[in-house]
Design a protein around this motif. Structure first.
Motif: not given
Ligand SMILES: [Zn+2]
Length: 322
Positions: A54, A57, A108-110
């Motif tokens: 997280d 990201r 939201k790009n994982t």
């Protein structure tokens, strides 16, 4: 809602004090500094090294927000440090871009490219490659030019051979055939060295010139290892486009500014492992002969008419899962 501000995006990259930008003469230099900080953070926080996904990201999303502003020349007052002033912090740095929305979507790009990818990709100050839709039909393809040079040498060698033959009055059928085929090859090659208007081309950064050059037809461009390493799922075009767009200003530039059709043309070239540099199969083939028959390039002429109007570009955001 994340209540994200540009001040907090900078904070995510450990930039909390405007004085760090004191030595920067312009936004370009400020952005380079931001990129350096991002690289340091992203390597330290990478999940491959036990980092929290997280947090990783968040760091990436904050960097992408700051990069978007840079690419669109929307950095307020031309300086990132203005977002660190007391008043900016108090006002949550007003901007005509919805920072919160932008950040939320980027986070939201994982996809998580490997640690090695980041290590290599962000090494340079300036992105190594530029992809764009050719706006003129004048540039020549470096690869095709080189190949046509080889044919020209073969041609002049054949011409010399034939002069020698005339001098000795000995007709040699095989030499004259060689000459004929070599010169007809020159005619064909000349037409294809130019990169046509509207074609997708890829160039590399020339440190001496300080600009992009050595343009290639997309079809002639071997996808460098550094780019290959950033593809998290080469079997998925949309995922691949996300990966390539996140390389903007890091490893390559120009993709975000292209229209959707040309972006996908680029993606389809990149994901095909036949086009990858260092591909063993290709190397074996290349070693078999000096002047190879050129495979005709597919030119998307027909589809040009169905293109989106220039204004309708796909933003990297449209690709992110909602
Ligand atoms: Zn070419």
């Amino acid at each position: 809602m994340t209540n994200k501000t540009l001040t907090s995006c900078l904070g995510d990259l450990d930039i909390t004090d405007g004085t760090v930008f004191d030595a920067c003469a312009n936004t370009d230099e400020e952005f380079k500094l931001i990129k350096k900080n991002w690289r340091k953070k992203v390597l330290a926080e990478h999940p491959d090294k036990g980092g929290d996904p997280d947090k990783f990201r968040t760091t990436n999303a904050s960097f992408e927000v700051l990069r978007d502003l840079y690419q669109q020349s929307k950095v307020k007052d031309g300086t990132y440090s203005s977002y660190l002033s007391e008043s900016a912090k108090a006002e949550a740095a007003e901007s005509d871009i919805d920072i919160d929305e932008l950040f939320t979507k980027y986070s939201k790009n994982t996809n998580v490219p490997s640690w090695d990818f980041y290590e290599e990709a962000a090494e340079e100050d300036v992105p190594g490659y530029k992809v764009e839709t050719a706006r003129s039909g004048r540039a020549k393809c470096t690869v095709c030019k080189k190949n046509s040079g080889k044919v020209a040498i073969a041609d002049s060698a054949a011409a010399e051979a034939s002069t020698a033959i005339v001098a000795t009055s000995t007709a040699s059928r095989s030499s004259s055939r060689a000459k004929k085929s070599a010169s007809s090859a020159v005619v064909k090659q000349n037409d294809t060295t130019v990169i046509g208007l509207g074609e997708v081309r890829v160039g590399s950064f020339d440190k001496m010139a300080g600009s992009y050059g050595r343009w290639h037809h997309l079809e002639c461009w071997r996808v460098p290892k550094k780019v290959q390493n950033g593809l998290t799922d080469p079997s998925d075009e949309e995922s691949c486009l996300r990966d390539l767009l996140s390389m903007e200003e890091v490893l390559l530039t120009g993709l975000a500014a292209m229209d959707e059709e040309d972006q996908m043309t680029f993606v389809r070239h990149v994901i095909n492992s036949d086009h990858w540099a260092g591909n063993r199969k290709r190397k074996a083939g290349a070693a078999s002969g000096p002047v190879k028959q050129k495979v005709p390039r597919s030119r998307p002429n027909q589809s040009r008419h169905q293109k989106l109007p220039r204004g309708e570009r796909r933003s990297p955001l449209d690709l992110l899962p909602m």
